[in-house]
Design a protein around this motif. Structure first.
Motif, PDB file in Angstrom:
ATOM      1  N   SER A 209      10.409  -0.134 -27.385  1.00 10.32           N
ATOM      2  CA  SER A 209       9.067   0.370 -27.060  1.00 10.32           C
ATOM      3  C   SER A 209       8.552  -0.266 -25.774  1.00 10.32           C
ATOM      4  N   PRO A 210       9.306  -0.167 -24.691  1.00  8.72           N
ATOM      5  CA  PRO A 210       8.886  -0.868 -23.463  1.00  8.72           C
ATOM      6  C   PRO A 210       7.549  -0.399 -22.919  1.00  8.72           C
ATOM      7  N   ASP A 211       7.269   0.891 -22.975  1.00 14.02           N
ATOM      8  CA  ASP A 211       6.010   1.391 -22.432  1.00 14.02           C
ATOM      9  C   ASP A 211       4.814   0.919 -23.249  1.00 14.02           C
ATOM     10  N   GLU A 212       4.966   0.953 -24.573  1.00 12.79           N
ATOM     11  CA  GLU A 212       3.878   0.490 -25.441  1.00 12.79           C
ATOM     12  C   GLU A 212       3.632  -1.004 -25.256  1.00 12.79           C
ATOM     13  N   LEU A 213       4.715  -1.778 -25.132  1.00 10.70           N
ATOM     14  CA  LEU A 213       4.561  -3.209 -24.917  1.00 10.70           C
ATOM     15  C   LEU A 213       3.860  -3.480 -23.593  1.00 10.70           C
ATOM     16  N   LYS A 214       4.216  -2.751 -22.562  1.00  3.26           N
ATOM     17  CA  LYS A 214       3.566  -2.948 -21.263  1.00  3.26           C
ATOM     18  C   LYS A 214       2.085  -2.575 -21.320  1.00  3.26           C
ATOM     19  N   ALA A 215       1.749  -1.579 -22.132  1.00  2.59           N
ATOM     20  CA  ALA A 215       0.337  -1.225 -22.293  1.00  2.59           C
ATOM     21  C   ALA A 215      -0.423  -2.371 -22.957  1.00  2.59           C
ATOM     22  N   LEU A 216       0.210  -3.024 -23.939  1.00  5.05           N
ATOM     23  CA  LEU A 216      -0.417  -4.175 -24.598  1.00  5.05           C
ATOM     24  C   LEU A 216      -0.555  -5.338 -23.625  1.00  5.05           C
ATOM     25  N   LEU A 217       0.478  -5.597 -22.853  1.00  4.48           N
ATOM     26  CA  LEU A 217       0.424  -6.671 -21.857  1.00  4.48           C
ATOM     27  C   LEU A 217      -0.687  -6.423 -20.848  1.00  4.48           C
ATOM     28  N   ALA A 218      -0.826  -5.196 -20.408  1.00  7.20           N
ATOM     29  CA  ALA A 218      -1.879  -4.869 -19.439  1.00  7.20           C
ATOM     30  C   ALA A 218      -3.263  -5.044 -20.050  1.00  7.20           C
ATOM     31  N   PHE A 219      -3.411  -4.648 -21.310  1.00 11.27           N
ATOM     32  CA  PHE A 219      -4.689  -4.819 -22.007  1.00 11.27           C
ATOM     33  C   PHE A 219      -5.060  -6.294 -22.095  1.00 11.27           C
ATOM     34  N   MET A 220      -4.086  -7.145 -22.433  1.00  7.04           N
ATOM     35  CA  MET A 220      -4.348  -8.573 -22.558  1.00  7.04           C
ATOM     36  C   MET A 220      -4.630  -9.187 -21.191  1.00  7.04           C
ATOM     37  N   ARG A 221      -3.856  -8.815 -20.194  1.00  7.06           N
ATOM     38  CA  ARG A 221      -4.113  -9.303 -18.826  1.00  7.06           C
ATOM     39  C   ARG A 221      -5.544  -8.991 -18.396  1.00  7.06           C
ATOM     40  N   ASP A 222      -5.955  -7.759 -18.601  1.00  8.49           N
ATOM     41  CA  ASP A 222      -7.291  -7.349 -18.167  1.00  8.49           C
ATOM     42  C   ASP A 222      -8.379  -8.039 -18.980  1.00  8.49           C
ATOM     43  N   GLY A 223      -8.122  -8.259 -20.275  1.00 10.86           N
ATOM     44  CA  GLY A 223      -9.096  -8.957 -21.107  1.00 10.86           C
ATOM     45  C   GLY A 223      -9.276 -10.408 -20.691  1.00 10.86           C
ATOM     46  N   ILE A 224      -8.170 -11.062 -20.342  1.00 13.61           N
ATOM     47  CA  ILE A 224      -8.229 -12.456 -19.888  1.00 13.61           C
ATOM     48  C   ILE A 224      -8.955 -12.546 -18.549  1.00 13.61           C
ATOM     49  N   LEU A 225      -8.615 -11.664 -17.620  1.00 10.37           N
ATOM     50  CA  LEU A 225      -9.266 -11.664 -16.312  1.00 10.37           C
ATOM     51  C   LEU A 225     -10.772 -11.417 -16.442  1.00 10.37           C
ATOM     52  N   ALA A 226     -11.145 -10.499 -17.323  1.00  7.92           N
ATOM     53  CA  ALA A 226     -12.565 -10.207 -17.507  1.00  7.92           C
ATOM     54  C   ALA A 226     -13.306 -11.397 -18.094  1.00  7.92           C
ATOM     55  N   ASN A 227     -12.705 -12.067 -19.077  1.00 10.79           N
ATOM     56  CA  ASN A 227     -13.332 -13.227 -19.700  1.00 10.79           C
ATOM     57  C   ASN A 227     -13.558 -14.336 -18.676  1.00 10.79           C
ATOM     58  N   GLN A 228     -12.553 -14.594 -17.850  1.00 13.88           N
ATOM     59  CA  GLN A 228     -12.685 -15.632 -16.827  1.00 13.88           C
ATOM     60  C   GLN A 228     -13.719 -15.243 -15.774  1.00 13.88           C
ATOM     61  N   ALA A 229     -13.718 -13.980 -15.394  1.00 11.30           N
ATOM     62  CA  ALA A 229     -14.685 -13.525 -14.384  1.00 11.30           C
ATOM     63  C   ALA A 229     -16.115 -13.611 -14.907  1.00 11.30           C
ATOM     64  N   GLN A 230     -16.306 -13.320 -16.199  1.00 12.15           N
ATOM     65  CA  GLN A 230     -17.633 -13.431 -16.794  1.00 12.15           C
ATOM     66  C   GLN A 230     -18.125 -14.876 -16.751  1.00 12.15           C
ATOM     67  N   ALA A 231     -17.240 -15.814 -17.055  1.00  8.43           N
ATOM     68  CA  ALA A 231     -17.627 -17.223 -17.003  1.00  8.43           C
ATOM     69  C   ALA A 231     -17.961 -17.646 -15.583  1.00  8.43           C
ATOM     70  N   GLU A 232     -17.165 -17.154 -14.645  1.00  4.15           N
ATOM     71  CA  GLU A 232     -17.405 -17.478 -13.242  1.00  4.15           C
ATOM     72  C   GLU A 232     -18.759 -16.936 -12.787  1.00  4.15           C
ATOM     73  N   ALA A 233     -19.043 -15.685 -13.152  1.00  2.00           N
ATOM     74  CA  ALA A 233     -20.308 -15.060 -12.759  1.00  2.00           C
ATOM     75  C   ALA A 233     -21.507 -15.757 -13.385  1.00  2.00           C
ATOM     76  N   ALA A 234     -21.295 -16.324 -14.589  1.00  3.12           N
ATOM     77  CA  ALA A 234     -22.380 -17.026 -15.276  1.00  3.12           C
ATOM     78  C   ALA A 234     -22.581 -18.438 -14.747  1.00  3.12           C
ATOM     79  N   GLY A 235     -21.715 -18.892 -13.834  1.00  7.86           N
ATOM     80  CA  GLY A 235     -21.805 -20.252 -13.308  1.00  7.86           C
ATOM     81  C   GLY A 235     -21.276 -21.303 -14.264  1.00  7.86           C
ATOM     82  N   ASP A 236     -20.403 -20.890 -15.192  1.00  5.50           N
ATOM     83  CA  ASP A 236     -19.954 -21.802 -16.243  1.00  5.50           C
ATOM     84  C   ASP A 236     -18.619 -22.478 -15.949  1.00  5.50           C
ATOM     85  N   LEU A 237     -17.935 -22.111 -14.872  1.00  8.74           N
ATOM     86  CA  LEU A 237     -16.721 -22.820 -14.479  1.00  8.74           C
ATOM     87  C   LEU A 237     -17.106 -24.065 -13.688  1.00  8.74           C
TER      88      LEU A 237
END
Length: 415
Positions: A209-237
């Motif tokens: 299931s390479p395509d499905e796995l890559k979709a999961l990897l992309a979802f997790m990548r984007d979720g991690i990036l968003a979480n870090q960006a939210q902290a950065e925008a809040a001045g919490d880093l």
């Protein structure tokens, strides 16, 4: 009988005196030069452990004196740091205590993604466990995942900070770490992925299931990036959000300091690993993980890669990260092959097998042979020696102090 406050204040006074010693600045200067790829002697870290059985025997619940669980946690931390000073490795005692802000998002490797794994644990304290029920049993289950938002429980955080500040704030600085939960192992994708899907199933997915796995990897990548960006925008880093499994110093980055005020990921170290991919080929590691880690890694000032996995055949893959500064060379890796590939391009975090060092049948001749040979192989590189993942010292904590002495002697003879 001493009160919790008295116990903690006495420990803080001892620790603050330790942190104020000139030796700590000497160590900062050494780590800063070492991780800026300048020639230094090999540095030494001897990790006393945080979860290991022997650590519980030495700093466990029955060894602590404070009654309040909040103060007991800091008592344990302080006693560990004071013990480490006796070990006399190159760990830096920083002049502050840190309170981690209370995150609203649920913890746990799968909890941060809105689901939970079923775990079967060993009856042995600190023993092994396995995931018996990964929450993503089918690809349709991906619909249950929720990207982790950066949200801090301000009331709970203020209560914790106020409690510690009231007890010892006149003796030592109290740092508040408001950084996002998606840092360190939470940000490497690999760790949570194995919990979400199951390690064996993950390996099958790469073929079936390479395509499905890559979709999961992309979802997790984007979720991690968003979480870090939210902290950065809040001045919490801040400058105490760095993670690299060693001392987070380097030229070009500000030194860690408490309550530094807002910073960005470019101001700190990022830690990444892929322990779950140690049996995966370099090609599949790159295709089914590293290409999804790179967009996360590139936001940090400097990065370290590796924890316990074998990266011997993956050094070329790792070179894709332009801000990579340090690579783990673990007990299962080939030190000579790794040194040949890494050269002086990166810091080598050499992690000799703790079983050979301190965990079984204490043998100084064996220690000298392994460390001496390793030093000769790595001579001329940017090397530190990191003894970690210690499960036992067979009731002899002083082995760590003696191990450091032996390693320092071998460095004198072989470097």
């Amino acid at each position: 009988m001493a009160t919790d406050r008295q116990i903690l204040r006495e420990l803080v006074q001892r620790y603050a005196a330790l942190a104020a010693e000139p030796l700590q600045q000497e160590r900062r200067d050494l780590w800063r030069a070492h991780q800026s790829l300048k020639p230094t002697r090999p540095l030494i870290l001897a990790n006393f452990g945080y979860w290991n059985v022997w650590c519980q025997d030495t700093f466990g619940e029955d060894k602590l004196q404070c009654e309040d669980p909040f103060f007991r946690a800091y008592e344990r931390t302080l006693r560990m740091q004071l013990f480490r000073a006796e070990v006399a490795d190159d760990c830096i005692a920083e002049p502050w205590l840190t309170v981690a802000a209370t995150q609203k998002v649920a913890g746990g490797w799968t909890g941060v993604w809105g689901v939970q794994s079923e775990i079967e644990r060993s009856d042995v304290t600190g023993g092994a466990f396995k995931v018996t029920g990964p929450p993503l049993k089918t690809w349709d289950d991906m619909a249950k995942l929720v990207p982790p938002r950066h949200e801090i429980d301000e009331a709970a955080t203020a209560a914790s900070v106020g409690k510690l500040q009231d007890a010892v704030g006149d003796l030592i600085a109290i740092d508040v770490n408001r950084g996002p939960i998606m840092l360190g192992f939470y940000a490497d994708i690999s760790t949570s992925l194995a919990y979400l899907r199951g390690l064996e199933q993950l390996m099958v997915d790469m073929y079936e299931s390479p395509d499905e796995l890559k979709a999961l990897l992309a979802f997790m990548r984007d979720g991690i990036l968003a979480n870090q960006a939210q902290a950065e925008a809040a001045g919490d880093l801040t400058l105490t959000c760095s993670q690299n499994q060693q001392m987070p110093y380097a030229e070009g980055l500000e030194d860690p300091c408490p309550n530094s005020g807002p910073r960005t990921r470019k101001d700190i170290w990022g830690f990444f690993a892929a322990q779950e991919y140690t049996l995966i080929s370099p090609r599949f590691h790159d295709e089914f993980l590293y290409q999804y880690q790179l967009p996360i890694m590139e936001h940090f000032g400097l990065t370290h890669y590796g924890c316990c996995e074998d990266l011997t055949k993956k050094i070329d893959m790792l070179r894709q990260a332009k801000n990579l500064r340090s690579i783990a060379v673990t007990p299962v890796a080939n030190l000579a092959e790794s040194v040949e590939q890494i050269g002086t391009d990166y810091v080598i975090s050499w992690r000799p097998n703790p079983t050979d060092m301190v965990c079984a049948n204490w043998d100084e001749a064996r220690i000298r042979r392994i460390i001496g040979e390793g030093l000769r192989i790595a001579r001329g590189t940017h090397l530190h020696i990191y003894l970690k993942d210690i499960e036992t010292v067979q009731g002899e904590p002083d082995r760590l102090r003696r191990w450091v002495e032996i390693v320092r002697d071998e460095i004198e003879q072989n470097w």
